[in-house]
Write an enzyme that holds these catalytic residues in place. Structure first.
Site, short mmCIF file in Angstrom:
data_model
loop_
_atom_site.label_atom_id
_atom_site.label_comp_id
_atom_site.label_asym_id
_atom_site.label_seq_id
_atom_site.Cartn_x
_atom_site.Cartn_y
_atom_site.Cartn_z
N SER A 91 0.82 -1.22 0.00
CA SER A 91 0.00 0.00 0.00
C SER A 91 0.84 1.26 0.00
O SER A 91 1.99 1.27 0.45
CB SER A 91 -0.91 0.01 1.23
C1 LIG Z 1 -2.95 -4.78 -0.68
S1 LIG Z 1 -2.18 -6.29 -0.30
C2 LIG Z 1 -1.65 -6.04 1.35
C3 LIG Z 1 -0.48 -5.18 1.54
C4 LIG Z 1 0.24 -5.53 2.80
N1 LIG Z 1 -0.50 -5.22 3.99
C5 LIG Z 1 1.62 -4.95 2.80
O1 LIG Z 1 2.00 -4.25 3.75
O2 LIG Z 1 2.37 -5.23 1.84
C6 LIG Z 1 -3.54 -7.39 0.07
C7 LIG Z 1 -3.08 -8.79 0.44
O3 LIG Z 1 -4.21 -9.49 0.93
C8 LIG Z 1 -4.08 -10.84 0.54
N2 LIG Z 1 -5.39 -11.50 0.68
C9 LIG Z 1 -6.45 -11.46 -0.16
N3 LIG Z 1 -7.46 -12.21 0.32
C10 LIG Z 1 -7.03 -12.74 1.49
C11 LIG Z 1 -7.61 -13.61 2.46
N4 LIG Z 1 -8.84 -14.12 2.33
N5 LIG Z 1 -6.87 -13.93 3.55
C12 LIG Z 1 -5.60 -13.46 3.71
N6 LIG Z 1 -5.00 -12.65 2.82
C13 LIG Z 1 -5.70 -12.28 1.73
C14 LIG Z 1 -3.56 -10.73 -0.87
O4 LIG Z 1 -2.98 -11.95 -1.31
C15 LIG Z 1 -2.56 -9.57 -0.73
O5 LIG Z 1 -1.27 -10.04 -0.46
#
Ligand SMILES: C[S@@+](CC[C@H](N)C(=O)[O-])C[C@H]1O[C@@H](n2cnc3c(N)ncnc32)[C@H](O)[C@@H]1O
Length: 239
Positions: A91
């Site tokens: 993000s």
């Molecule tokens: C915008 S990224 C997060 C950025 C992260 N917080 C960082 O600091 O880099 C969203 C993440 O959520 C994960 N994600 C999506 N659905 C999910 C789920 N049901 N459970 C856990 N993670 C999930 C994606 O694979 C992705 O890596």
């Protein structure tokens, strides 16, 4: 998060309206990255509406460039999200700071993050909380984030590869929950696993998303609608 469109909107909006952990971060930095990080904190965070000294200090501490893939490192401190592989993103710094500030994390808090991604937001949370639990659905990202966090000396973080819709019942209840992927609706398991009086930051919606700050009360939830955002969708079965 993902800013592609939403964060861009957020950035525009922000411009219109004016928009305990370890010490290992600094040890891993170079002079250049320290200077870039200071500039990021001053121009992207403090100059907008991030005023929490603890959040600013944490963002100054965590070496963001070490959480992004090599080819993106030169752009790690830019005012935008970046790709981290597997179609996922880290993000925009402002959104990390905004969500972290909204949660008002205390040093004795146990915090759950859904969507580990690169592990960067987890590191910022780990600077502020006593214990940080983070869940990532994509195994290679979970493995890489765990390795990065370990190499930087974060010992109060546990990374799990799994479906964040289910939360982490064995570690519940949590004082704070941060969700960094967008579901259509607030996952019931996360509400259950939040303490009464606890806060959750969560982007909700499909194309149009709103970042909600929820407070759990004895009778339900109080909801504050904050920014329009654009996170990657939450995947996996919703329970
Ligand atoms: C915008 S990224 C997060 C950025 C992260 N917080 C960082 O600091 O880099 C969203 C993440 O959520 C994960 N994600 C999506 N659905 C999910 C789920 N049901 N459970 C856990 N993670 C999930 C994606 O694979 C992705 O890596």
């Amino acid at each position: 998060m993902d800013v592609r469109r939403g964060t861009f909107h957020v950035a525009l909006l922000l411009f219109c309206v004016a928009c305990g952990g370890t010490a290992t971060g600094r040890q891993q930095g170079t002079r250049d990255s320290d200077a870039e990080r200071r500039r990021m904190v001053e121009t992207q965070l403090r100059a907008r509406d991030i005023s929490s000294a603890r959040v600013l200090e944490a963002m100054l501490e965590v070496p963001r460039h070490l959480f992004v893939p090599e080819p993106e490192r030169a752009r790690a401190y830019g005012d935008f999200p970046l790709p981290i592989g597997l179609d996922q993103t880290i993000s925009q710094p402002y959104i990390v700071a905004f969500m972290t500030q909204a949660l008002a994390i205390e040093p004795d808090h146990r915090v759950l993050e859904i969507g580990t991604g690169s592990g960067y937001q987890a590191a910022v949370l780990a600077e502020l909380a006593q214990e940080l639990y983070t869940i990532e659905i994509l195994v290679p990202l979970a493995d890489r984030a765990r390795q990065t966090l370990m190499s930087l000396g974060y010992r109060n973080v546990e990374v799990r590869a799994g479906n964040g819709y289910l939360g982490w019942p064995e570690r519940a209840p949590f004082d704070r929950i941060m969700v960094t992927a967008a579901p259509d609706r607030i996952p019931p398991a996360l509400i259950e696993q939040l303490k009464v009086g606890g806060l959750m930051a969560i982007p909700v919606g499909t194309f149009e998303q709103t970042l909600l700050i929820l407070r759990k009360t004895t009778t339900g939830m109080e909801t504050l609608r904050t920014l329009p955002v654009r996170f990657v969708p939450m995947t996996g079965k919703p329970g």
